[in-house]
Design a protein around this motif. Structure first.
Motif, PDB file in Angstrom:
ATOM      1  N   MET A 113       0.818  -1.197   0.000  1.00 40.26           N
ATOM      2  CA  MET A 113       0.000   0.000   0.000  1.00 40.26           C
ATOM      3  C   MET A 113       0.863   1.262   0.000  1.00 40.26           C
ATOM      4  O   MET A 113       0.441   2.304  -0.461  1.00 40.26           O
ATOM      5  CB  MET A 113      -0.892   0.030   1.232  1.00 40.26           C
ATOM      6  CG  MET A 113      -1.708  -1.227   1.446  1.00 40.26           C
ATOM      7  SD  MET A 113      -3.174  -1.142   0.443  1.00 40.26           S
ATOM      8  CE  MET A 113      -3.950   0.283   1.211  1.00 40.26           C
ATOM      9  N   ILE A 169      -0.873  18.054   9.949  1.00 39.78           N
ATOM     10  CA  ILE A 169      -1.256  17.138   8.871  1.00 39.78           C
ATOM     11  C   ILE A 169      -0.619  17.577   7.558  1.00 39.78           C
ATOM     12  O   ILE A 169      -0.116  16.761   6.787  1.00 39.78           O
ATOM     13  CB  ILE A 169      -2.789  17.075   8.752  1.00 39.78           C
ATOM     14  CG1 ILE A 169      -3.358  16.353   9.974  1.00 39.78           C
ATOM     15  CG2 ILE A 169      -3.212  16.376   7.462  1.00 39.78           C
ATOM     16  CD1 ILE A 169      -4.854  16.457  10.091  1.00 39.78           C
ATOM     17  N   PHE A 170      -0.621  18.880   7.332  1.00 37.56           N
ATOM     18  CA  PHE A 170      -0.016  19.406   6.109  1.00 37.56           C
ATOM     19  C   PHE A 170       1.462  19.017   6.023  1.00 37.56           C
ATOM     20  O   PHE A 170       1.923  18.482   5.017  1.00 37.56           O
ATOM     21  CB  PHE A 170      -0.182  20.926   6.075  1.00 37.56           C
ATOM     22  CG  PHE A 170       0.477  21.583   4.899  1.00 37.56           C
ATOM     23  CD1 PHE A 170      -0.030  21.414   3.625  1.00 37.56           C
ATOM     24  CD2 PHE A 170       1.602  22.362   5.070  1.00 37.56           C
ATOM     25  CE1 PHE A 170       0.579  22.025   2.525  1.00 37.56           C
ATOM     26  CE2 PHE A 170       2.213  22.981   3.984  1.00 37.56           C
ATOM     27  CZ  PHE A 170       1.697  22.799   2.712  1.00 37.56           C
ATOM     28  N   ASP A 191       1.540   7.441   0.823  1.00 37.96           N
ATOM     29  CA  ASP A 191       0.247   8.111   0.908  1.00 37.96           C
ATOM     30  C   ASP A 191      -0.171   8.247   2.358  1.00 37.96           C
ATOM     31  O   ASP A 191       0.272   7.493   3.219  1.00 37.96           O
ATOM     32  CB  ASP A 191      -0.820   7.296   0.184  1.00 37.96           C
ATOM     33  CG  ASP A 191      -0.532   7.209  -1.295  1.00 37.96           C
ATOM     34  OD1 ASP A 191       0.014   8.183  -1.842  1.00 37.96           O
ATOM     35  OD2 ASP A 191      -0.830   6.179  -1.888  1.00 37.96           O
ATOM     36  N   ALA A 192      -1.054   9.212   2.592  1.00 43.32           N
ATOM     37  CA  ALA A 192      -1.581   9.427   3.935  1.00 43.32           C
ATOM     38  C   ALA A 192      -3.067   9.104   3.958  1.00 43.32           C
ATOM     39  O   ALA A 192      -3.842   9.667   3.196  1.00 43.32           O
ATOM     40  CB  ALA A 192      -1.366  10.878   4.339  1.00 43.32           C
ATOM     41  N   LEU A 193      -3.434   8.165   4.788  1.00 45.13           N
ATOM     42  CA  LEU A 193      -4.840   7.841   5.007  1.00 45.13           C
ATOM     43  C   LEU A 193      -5.246   8.606   6.263  1.00 45.13           C
ATOM     44  O   LEU A 193      -4.681   8.376   7.330  1.00 45.13           O
ATOM     45  CB  LEU A 193      -4.959   6.330   5.230  1.00 45.13           C
ATOM     46  CG  LEU A 193      -6.236   5.620   4.882  1.00 45.13           C
ATOM     47  CD1 LEU A 193      -6.570   5.788   3.408  1.00 45.13           C
ATOM     48  CD2 LEU A 193      -6.055   4.126   5.165  1.00 45.13           C
ATOM     49  N   LEU A 194      -6.190   9.537   6.125  1.00 47.75           N
ATOM     50  CA  LEU A 194      -6.508  10.433   7.236  1.00 47.75           C
ATOM     51  C   LEU A 194      -7.789  10.028   7.963  1.00 47.75           C
ATOM     52  O   LEU A 194      -8.810   9.786   7.322  1.00 47.75           O
ATOM     53  CB  LEU A 194      -6.677  11.865   6.708  1.00 47.75           C
ATOM     54  CG  LEU A 194      -7.094  12.908   7.740  1.00 47.75           C
ATOM     55  CD1 LEU A 194      -5.967  13.192   8.722  1.00 47.75           C
ATOM     56  CD2 LEU A 194      -7.530  14.192   7.055  1.00 47.75           C
ATOM     57  N   CYS A 195      -7.737   9.946   9.273  1.00 47.94           N
ATOM     58  CA  CYS A 195      -8.945   9.713  10.061  1.00 47.94           C
ATOM     59  C   CYS A 195      -9.003  10.699  11.227  1.00 47.94           C
ATOM     60  O   CYS A 195      -7.975  11.044  11.814  1.00 47.94           O
ATOM     61  CB  CYS A 195      -8.956   8.303  10.651  1.00 47.94           C
ATOM     62  SG  CYS A 195      -9.315   7.026   9.469  1.00 47.94           S
ATOM     63  N   ARG A 246       4.735  12.268   1.218  1.00 47.15           N
ATOM     64  CA  ARG A 246       4.667  12.298  -0.245  1.00 47.15           C
ATOM     65  C   ARG A 246       6.078  12.314  -0.842  1.00 47.15           C
ATOM     66  O   ARG A 246       6.342  11.654  -1.836  1.00 47.15           O
ATOM     67  CB  ARG A 246       3.888  13.562  -0.628  1.00 47.15           C
ATOM     68  CG  ARG A 246       3.218  13.625  -1.951  1.00 47.15           C
ATOM     69  CD  ARG A 246       2.328  12.459  -2.266  1.00 47.15           C
ATOM     70  NE  ARG A 246       2.989  11.556  -3.186  1.00 47.15           N
ATOM     71  CZ  ARG A 246       2.862  10.250  -3.186  1.00 47.15           C
ATOM     72  NH1 ARG A 246       2.081   9.652  -2.306  1.00 47.15           N
ATOM     73  NH2 ARG A 246       3.498   9.507  -4.039  1.00 47.15           N
ATOM     74  N   GLN A 266       1.908  15.138   5.661  1.00 43.76           N
ATOM     75  CA  GLN A 266       1.515  14.644   4.344  1.00 43.76           C
ATOM     76  C   GLN A 266       2.571  15.010   3.300  1.00 43.76           C
ATOM     77  O   GLN A 266       2.934  14.189   2.459  1.00 43.76           O
ATOM     78  CB  GLN A 266       0.143  15.240   4.015  1.00 43.76           C
ATOM     79  CG  GLN A 266      -0.522  14.683   2.783  1.00 43.76           C
ATOM     80  CD  GLN A 266      -0.030  15.357   1.530  1.00 43.76           C
ATOM     81  OE1 GLN A 266       0.435  16.478   1.567  1.00 43.76           O
ATOM     82  NE2 GLN A 266      -0.100  14.651   0.422  1.00 43.76           N
ATOM     83  N   ALA A 321      -4.254  20.932  11.858  1.00 36.52           N
ATOM     84  CA  ALA A 321      -4.301  21.117  10.404  1.00 36.52           C
ATOM     85  C   ALA A 321      -2.898  21.360   9.856  1.00 36.52           C
ATOM     86  O   ALA A 321      -2.523  20.814   8.815  1.00 36.52           O
ATOM     87  CB  ALA A 321      -5.226  22.282  10.056  1.00 36.52           C
ATOM     88  N   ARG A 322      -2.115  22.178  10.561  1.00 37.98           N
ATOM     89  CA  ARG A 322      -0.747  22.423  10.111  1.00 37.98           C
ATOM     90  C   ARG A 322       0.083  21.148  10.194  1.00 37.98           C
ATOM     91  O   ARG A 322       0.848  20.837   9.281  1.00 37.98           O
ATOM     92  CB  ARG A 322      -0.086  23.510  10.970  1.00 37.98           C
ATOM     93  CG  ARG A 322      -0.457  24.936  10.542  1.00 37.98           C
ATOM     94  CD  ARG A 322       0.050  25.947  11.558  1.00 37.98           C
ATOM     95  NE  ARG A 322       1.481  25.901  11.727  1.00 37.98           N
ATOM     96  CZ  ARG A 322       2.122  26.060  12.887  1.00 37.98           C
ATOM     97  NH1 ARG A 322       1.440  26.282  13.995  1.00 37.98           N
ATOM     98  NH2 ARG A 322       3.426  25.998  12.943  1.00 37.98           N
TER      99      ARG A 322
END
Lengths: 341, 341
Positions: free
Chosen positions: B58, B77-78, B90-94, B85, B81, B74-75
């Protein structure tokens, strides 16, 4: 071979192909056979198909945004992810930045991951120059593309947005009606919604007062429409330089709360009283509006509603139901302390 | 059977199992055989293994946070991610919310997706009551668990964080050194970093002035340590009620910028001059600090550095290298206009 090709070869709509793939019973036996024949002949095996057969499915939707740390985008991602989760879908998150080239790259990346759909968050994905939207139309040949906060016509493209044009029109008209004469417009994106908001601003000036024929003729002169993409301090400095050049304005309508915060800093530095000397209107009704002093009047563009609608539409598409290509919600002005009306 | 079990059965470290799986050459033939025998006997096929063999991988990392619309999260996660990358992940976000039950549920969900690792973003994932952290230790038996902004000891758990305790200690000491006598502490999370920051506040009061022995003995009375989780307006109202009850304070140290913004609103409503009557210090150095008037002094907890380090550590772990279990960075006070020092 993608769902678009299957629909063309079989001479049926994409929705019908989707219905067949998902075993929906509202398809005639004849149509079903036609679609399955094409699929067998050309070897089409999209994720949606795989899911229908219980094979190797990801139940994953790609979410692409320019910058997930932008407060507006961050909220959108939160709502989208929550709704997807409620439907047992995962969210694969990518941030592309604002360049066309990297946007294309990330859309292709998400396609290669065989996500069930791609959601583009933020109106910067749709350009005024339609040639620059071809990558979206191309992606929509493989999977449904959902767009949050912009409209683009095309097969398999589903848009959820708010009526930014009318909201900016109304905000500007409220300022005119409460006696403002020189209104400055600040924007920081030449995106779909950026152009819509600017259109609303111009609509209000033209329609309402036919200003170009009277003494205030220069009010829609270019000086009153300023593009500035930058930090709070850069926005402040930009306004300082306009002010020092002698530009007169008694109100500022902005396309983003961050611009409005810059305008507040400018007013403070120049000892302008708000809202007596200067009215300011933000856009997005973000948490920034409550942090400033005075608190910002802003436009609430119903982001949660738009995002929930996006996922509802997506689920309809994946289940082969008729889904609306475009859903438009109405924005609302939230009056706080930076306006007199 | 997970990587932890393989390491136990084979009598080698998890890192060694990982090295064998990834074909790293720094493993003796004897050890390699021992590990591969266990894997063969018990049928262990984690993603990492699959990736090593080029099978069905994956290249996906699960990112779990409480609420991705929180500006701090939010910052994070940015940054995460972007770094993922860069390494082709990839980042699967929950988003789990703040309840233990839903956190556990989402960790299990991410495990079931066979992500290569799980990143927990935000210190609310680590509880002071260690029994509540068992789900993290359990997850770490299957995949590496990375924690941003909290520390938890345990095999296969890697923490990247900032020294919140020392930062709060220093901020509080600066206030004491500049003549403040009654300092109120506001916090909104009983998380790992929440307790660290409170610890720093108490350290500064105890160590610096041994206050409990002098006339200001009540300064570390509970009245001066207030827990309030709510909106800006709720924070303001909470302070109003303390103030009306007669509580005296000349400075407020907070665990989050949003609390500091609430404190500013309180000061304005009660016509307290800032910083003359009241000093205020925020935490996170978020964009909110620049939106307020006066602009907020706040603590920059080096989120970008912490996030980049988290991913660097993760890549080391996945490549079977020795990776640090805990990396601690130093925070920095950003002085603006709500403090005199």
């Amino acid at each position: 071979m993608n769902i678009y090709d299957v629909s063309k070869k079989a001479g049926v709509s994409i929705a019908t192909v989707s219905r067949v793939i998902n075993g929906n019973s509202y398809v005639s036996e004849k149509t079903r056979k036609k679609v399955l024949d094409v699929i067998e002949e050309y070897g089409y095996t999209p994720n949606v198909f795989a899911r229908g057969l219980g094979l190797n499915t990801m139940n994953t939707v790609g979410i692409l945004c320019a910058d997930s740390s932008d407060p507006y985008i961050a909220r959108a991602i939160f709502y989208l992810q929550q709704e997807l989760r409620r439907h047992n879908y995962d969210a694969l998150l990518c941030c592309s930045g604002y360049e066309l080239e990297t946007k294309q790259k990330y859309v292709n990346l998400l396609l290669s991951k065989r996500t069930d759909a791609i959601i583009l968050v933020g109106s910067n994905f749709v350009a005024a120059d339609d040639k620059k939207n071809q990558y979206i139309r191309d992606a929509a040949k493989s999977v449904p593309v959902l767009i949050v906060n912009a409209a683009l016509d095309g097969p398999n493209i589903y848009c959820s947005l708010c009526n930014d044009r009318h909201a900016t029109y109304q905000a500007t008209k409220s300022l005119l009606n409460s006696g403002h004469e020189k209104i400055l417009y600040l924007y920081n994106a030449k995106s779909y919604s950026g152009m819509e908001k600017l259109g609303g601003f111009l609509d209000a000036l033209n329609i309402d007062s036919n200003i170009s024929d009277n003494n205030n003729g220069n009010i829609i002169n270019n000086d009153y429409i300023q593009y500035i993409h930058g930090t709070i301090d850069e926005v402040k400095e930009h306004l300082n330089s306009l002010y020092k050049k002698g530009l007169k304005f008694d109100a500022i309508v902005t396309a983003d709360d961050i611009l409005a915060i810059g305008a507040l800093k400018f007013a403070k530095e120049n000892r302008l009283s708000i809202p007596d000397d200067l009215s300011i209107i933000g856009y997005n009704n973000s948490i920034l509006c409550q942090c400033s002093d005075p608190e910002l009047t802003s436009i609430d563009n119903k982001l949660e509603t738009v995002c929930i609608n996006c996922i509802t539409t997506l689920m309809g598409v994946l289940q082969g139901k008729e889904a609306p290509l475009k859903t438009v919600f109405s924005a609302e002005i939230v009056k706080r302390d930076t306006t007199r009306f």
